[in-house]
Design an enzyme around this catalytic site. Structure first.
Site, PDB file in Angstrom:
ATOM      1  N   THR A 119      32.833   8.769  22.652  1.00  7.70           N
ATOM      2  CA  THR A 119      32.731   8.198  21.310  1.00  7.70           C
ATOM      3  C   THR A 119      31.407   8.533  20.640  1.00  7.70           C
ATOM      4  O   THR A 119      31.362   8.936  19.478  1.00  7.70           O
ATOM      5  CB  THR A 119      32.900   6.665  21.376  1.00  7.70           C
ATOM      6  OG1 THR A 119      34.222   6.356  21.827  1.00  7.70           O
ATOM      7  CG2 THR A 119      32.666   6.022  20.022  1.00  7.70           C
ATOM      8  N   HIS A 140      -3.039   5.680  13.715  1.00 10.06           N
ATOM      9  CA  HIS A 140      -3.045   5.286  12.303  1.00 10.06           C
ATOM     10  C   HIS A 140      -2.980   6.541  11.436  1.00 10.06           C
ATOM     11  O   HIS A 140      -3.602   7.556  11.766  1.00 10.06           O
ATOM     12  CB  HIS A 140      -4.343   4.514  12.005  1.00 10.06           C
ATOM     13  CG  HIS A 140      -4.557   4.247  10.555  1.00 10.06           C
ATOM     14  ND1 HIS A 140      -3.940   3.211   9.895  1.00 10.06           N
ATOM     15  CD2 HIS A 140      -5.324   4.886   9.618  1.00 10.06           C
ATOM     16  CE1 HIS A 140      -4.313   3.217   8.621  1.00 10.06           C
ATOM     17  NE2 HIS A 140      -5.160   4.230   8.427  1.00 10.06           N
TER      18      HIS A 140
END
Length: 457
Positions: free
Chosen positions: A42, A442
């Site tokens: 699936t 960051h």
């Protein structure tokens, strides 16, 4: 009759991984798959991969720049073609991965039990009988068609499978069912350019989720232009010359909704039809799922069930973990069980994605925990500002007595990745300060976990 060490019925994640494991240990393995379009299961063919391929295309923002619906429709057709090419490649790769192993034989046909050891396989050119001492059922789940008047005769009805084969973008799309599958398709088709209406019978939107999060999701989807009707009970579907008319009752009134397409997102059920499990003595539960014990044995000890066919959480990664449990029993320490799986994380790939692990605030209170709650709007995250994707809300629940993280829900960009960080911290026994004080790169969405858990005082 052909004798094997193991028969695996179904080509899903757990079954195909187990087949390779057994073959590499010199077991003779028969893998039976009823459709050549489902090699790989699936996830590869009609689930995770094709839907996420389309979500990726829909979120490319190209459609926002297109001048008219015809241009959006062409973009959609190209997206479907790209998805088809990807799936064809992966399907063939999955087939080759098994077919190239000497100890595996693939049979494409309908399997059904004759006895607890014998399986009949009806193929296009012949019918054969296979026998084995160990049998694994991995047949997945199928869409549920609700008993709505006119639904069987309508030419405008689609399932989550058939709609992804549709080359023409529906201008007006109704989705019956406001669960996770319905929301994914609503978000996706809205991004492609369809006018989307959700008809949900329940009076509460995504009822299992935290109310603040659910309200944020609803508000975000509605801002995109999606209409969400709760307590909307569909009574009848009538086909017109070029459209369908949905008759539904809401707040005491019977309303009409003209649409070009109707997606049924009314749930899935275990796929056991035609297996003749009664011939093997395999028992089903009240929902039609195969009953299993903690190590995935059915009521017949040498027959196991893997993945969606046994009910419960319908995730590819659960099917893969089913394989690990069986592998540990057959070749390992025989210690793994389904009870080892606690607080499974999940993601719903709307835009932005909704991801969660552990308890919601309401669930934690109901269980008697003394809690502290952290909340952070996505708009407060620098990376979200950089991407101009500021919709959403993050929320975490912490045990006030132990500082342990009880749960976290992230409705934000990149949440499908971030939730694994939180889940790992929870599973490894870290308290909330671990994420509050961790050094993240960051600018990233992950560093928002610093700010989120800093809200705990």
């Amino acid at each position: 009759m052909k004798k094997y060490d193991a028969i695996i019925i179904g080509f899903g994640k757990g079954g195909k991984t187990l087949a390779v494991e057994l073959a590499n240990r010199d077991w003779k393995v028969a893998v039976v798959e009823r459709s050549s379009s489902m090699y790989g299961g699936t996830c590869i063919n009609i689930g995770c991969i094709p839907t996420k391929a389309l979500v990726h295309q829909a979120n490319s923002n190209v459609t926002n720049e297109l001048a008219n619906f015809e241009a959006k429709e062409q973009f959609y057709q190209n997206a479907i073609n790209k998805k088809d090419a990807t799936i064809s490649f992966l399907r063939q790769k999955n087939y080759d991965n098994l077919n190239n192993l000497e100890n595996i034989t693939i049979y494409t046909g309908e399997a059904s039990f004759l006895t607890k050891n014998d399986v009949k396989v009806v193929m296009d050119t012949e019918t054969i009988t296979l026998t084995a001492d160990k049998i694994f059922i991995n047949t997945g789940a199928e869409n549920i068609t609700p008993p709505i008047k006119g639904i069987q005769d309508s030419k405008h009805i689609y399932t989550s499978t058939s709609i992804m084969e549709l080359k023409q973008l529906p201008k007006r799309l109704a989705i019956i069912g406001g669960g996770y599958i319905g929301l994914e398709f609503a978000s996706m088709y809205c991004e492609f350019g369809s006018q989307v209406t959700i008809l949900e019978g329940a009076n509460q939107f995504i009822a299992r989720e935290d109310r603040e999060i659910a309200n944020s999701v609803k508000e975000t989807l509605e801002k995109k232009g999606i209409t969400i009707n709760l307590s909307a009970n569909v009574q009848e579907i009538k086909d017109g010359e070029k459209e369908a008319i949905i008759l539904y009752e809401m707040n005491g009134d019977v309303l009409e909704l003209p649409v070009d397409g109707i997606l049924l997102a009314t749930g899935r059920k275990p796929n056991t039809e035609g297996l003749h499990l009664e011939n093997a003595g395999v028992e089903l539960d009240e929902r039609g799922a195969i009953k299993v014990d903690a190590k995935l044995h059915t009521s017949v000890p040498h027959i196991w069930a893997i993945g969606d066919v046994k009910g419960g959480l319908q995730f590819t990664y659960i099917s893969l973990d089913d394989y690990r449990i069986i592998k540990d029993e057959l070749f390992g320490k025989n210690q793994r069980t389904v009870q080892d799986r606690q607080g499974i994380p999940y993601s719903v790939f709307i835009t932005p994605p909704l991801s969660r692990t552990g308890l919601s605030e309401e669930e934690a209170i109901a269980k008697g925990f003394n809690i502290k709650v952290a909340k952070l709007p996505v708009a407060a995250v620098p990376k979200a500002r950089l991407m101009n994707k500021t919709e959403g809300l993050m929320k975490a629940v912490v045990d006030a007595d132990t500082n342990q993280i009880l749960g976290c829900t992230l409705f934000s960009p990149d949440s499908a990745e971030m939730i694994n960080i939180v889940d790992f911290a929870m599973k490894s026994g870290q308290d909330y300060t671990f994420l509050r004080d961790h050094i993240f790169t960051h600018p990233t969405m992950s560093e928002a976990l610093n700010d989120l858990f800093s809200q705990i005082k």
